[in-house]
Design an enzyme around this catalytic site. Structure first.
Site, mmCIF file in Angstrom:
data_model
loop_
_atom_site.group_PDB
_atom_site.id
_atom_site.type_symbol
_atom_site.label_atom_id
_atom_site.label_comp_id
_atom_site.label_asym_id
_atom_site.label_seq_id
_atom_site.Cartn_x
_atom_site.Cartn_y
_atom_site.Cartn_z
ATOM 1 N N ASP A 14 5.421 -7.369 -8.437
ATOM 2 C CA ASP A 14 5.084 -6.353 -9.447
ATOM 3 C C ASP A 14 6.293 -5.576 -9.941
ATOM 4 O OD1 ASP A 14 2.073 -6.510 -9.586
ATOM 5 O OD2 ASP A 14 2.356 -6.214 -7.452
ATOM 6 N N ARG A 95 7.001 8.574 1.069
ATOM 7 C CA ARG A 95 7.166 8.830 -0.376
ATOM 8 C C ARG A 95 8.196 9.914 -0.670
ATOM 9 N NH1 ARG A 95 5.897 3.943 -0.742
ATOM 10 N NH2 ARG A 95 3.697 3.440 -0.491
ATOM 11 N N ASP A 124 -0.497 7.386 -3.712
ATOM 12 C CA ASP A 124 0.955 7.273 -3.821
ATOM 13 C C ASP A 124 1.486 7.690 -5.193
ATOM 14 O OD1 ASP A 124 1.529 6.582 -1.194
ATOM 15 O OD2 ASP A 124 1.050 4.479 -1.526
ATOM 16 N N SER A 175 -2.748 -5.716 0.154
ATOM 17 C CA SER A 175 -1.720 -4.819 -0.341
ATOM 18 C C SER A 175 -1.159 -4.106 0.879
ATOM 19 C CB SER A 175 -2.346 -3.817 -1.319
ATOM 20 O OG SER A 175 -1.460 -2.737 -1.484
#
Ligand code: ARG
Length: 402
Positions: A14, A95, A124, A175
């Site tokens: 991606d 993050r 996220d 994922s």
């Protein structure tokens, strides 16, 4: 000068496609930034080269593993951070450190915008964008999957058409997000919440049903942070890595929950965090020995609020900062050793030893050496129960209509 966009780059399909996709959609130059938070897999150099091969004008990689362990995982450990009493904030703590490096790269390369590969359904995206807004209020955010209609099918089609050096055929049903604090797995057949996880879901842990022999480990803490394992000095990163290996071999730290996302969706997640879960169990017990009762009770509430803030993407918020100050203060005397047995999916504390303990053998013992004057307890109980007793007298009189 052409506008520049910094992209949070993982090396996967991606974000590899996103490089060209963003460039075509916006006319900007794309700078790929990969951050190593201990996710393992390919080398950063391989990832850097792929970004350039996919059309990035610059590619920048940061080894943030020690920083991540010391400044992001250790605060989570001090807070005993478990969202919904279960999830050790694996993705949530990574993050903010990634954001820090993205914003630094945006400054260095003169970018106006930061891009990330999140969808519009998860936490996220919030964590990235709230973080970016806070550290770089002038920066704009863009998410190609969410904002530029970069679907999975289009990504595969684009990669094949443009001959991008990235695997498009290997279909990973899940994922996955991983770092040294743990690993998160979602989607695919796990979306049916009655389906049990299959063996291929796991990577950091071996099956706890068939464990090797008991592994006894002693973890030494100083101010709430592990500083040695079995007497050998370790950095925070080494402590997590070693406990990942040893607790992982025993199948410790497998978690399967339906979780409340910030965006209001309930989602099914599988986590494995052997090091984090073993360290939290050890840390908690050392707190039981060293933290004063009222401080400990209040800290539980503070830790829970801290956990929710971090889960909700508020790492850089003033409240989170204030709670850190409280939590750090409680850790002053969290020093000493915890002995644990790792076996068959469990990390069980079997011993504790601390120079700063509040546990007092002479107060606790029922044997000779007792220094506690038991006669004091009667008066204490009398006064402690006084308020309820007075109220109960009133209630009885009221019931009798007097
Ligand atoms: N639900 C978790 C969180 O919000 C993990 C998300 C990780 N992402 C993934 N692709 N599995 O913290």
């Amino acid at each position: 000068m052409t506008d520049r966009i910094v992209l949070a780059y993982s090396g996967g399909l991606d974000t590899s496609v996103a490089i060209g996709w963003i460039a075509e959609a916006t006319g900007s130059e794309v700078i790929a930034v990969a951050v190593d938070v201990g996710q393992g897999g390919e080398s950063l150099e391989t990832i850097r080269q792929r970004a350039l091969d996919c059309g990035a004008v610059e590619a920048y990689v940061a080894d943030a593993r020690d920083e991540f362990a010391a400044e992001y995982c250790m605060p989570a450990l001090k807070a005993n951070a478990l969202y919904q009493d279960s999830y050790p904030l694996v993705s949530a703590v990574s993050r903010p450190v990634i954001v820090k490096h993205l914003v630094a790269a945006a400054r260095e390369f003169g970018a106006s915008t930061v891009a990330h590969g999140c969808t519009g359904k998860g936490n996220d995206q919030v964590r990235f964008e709230v973080g970016i807004q806070t550290l770089g209020p002038d920066l704009k955010c863009i998410a190609p999957v969410r904002d530029l209609a970069l679907t999975r099918d289009k990504a595969i089609e684009y990669a094949e058409k443009n001959n991008l050096p990235i695997e498009t055929t290997k279909k990973n049903p899940f994922s996955i997000d991983a770092n040294v604090w743990g690993r998160a797995v979602e989607t695919g057949f796990l979306e049916d919440i009655w389906n049990g996880p299959t063996k291929d879901v796991y990577n950091y842990t071996d099956d706890p049903a068939f464990p090797p022999v008991v592994d006894e480990v002693t973890i030494s803490f100083s101010a709430g942070v592990p500083v040695a394992i079995d007497g050998h000095a370790v950095t925070p990163l080494e402590a997590i890595q070693e406990m990942n290996r040893r607790a992982g071999a025993q199948g410790v730290g497998r978690i399967d929950i339906v979780e409340d996302r910030l965006v209001g969706i309930k989602s099914r997640e599988i986590y494995e965090a052997p090091g984090a879960m073993a360290l939290i169990a050890a840390h908690r017990e050392l707190e039981n020995v060293t933290v004063e009762r009222e401080q400990a009770r209040f800290k539980k509430t503070v830790g829970q609020r801290w956990t929710e803030l971090v889960y909700d993407g508020q790492w850089f918020s003033p409240l989170k900062r204030s709670l850190d100050t409280f939590i750090d203060d409680t850790q002053t005397y969290v020093n000493g050793d915890i002995r644990m047995e790792l076996h068959g999916g469990r990390a069980t504390v079997t011993g504790r030893r601390s120079e700063t303990a509040l546990y007092d053998f002479n107060l606790a013992t029922y044997d000779t050496g007792d220094t506690f004057d038991q006669s004091m307890a009667r008066g204490f109980i009398e006064l402690f129960g006084m308020s309820s007793k007075v109220a109960s007298g009133r209630d009885q009189r009221a019931a009798e209509g007097k």
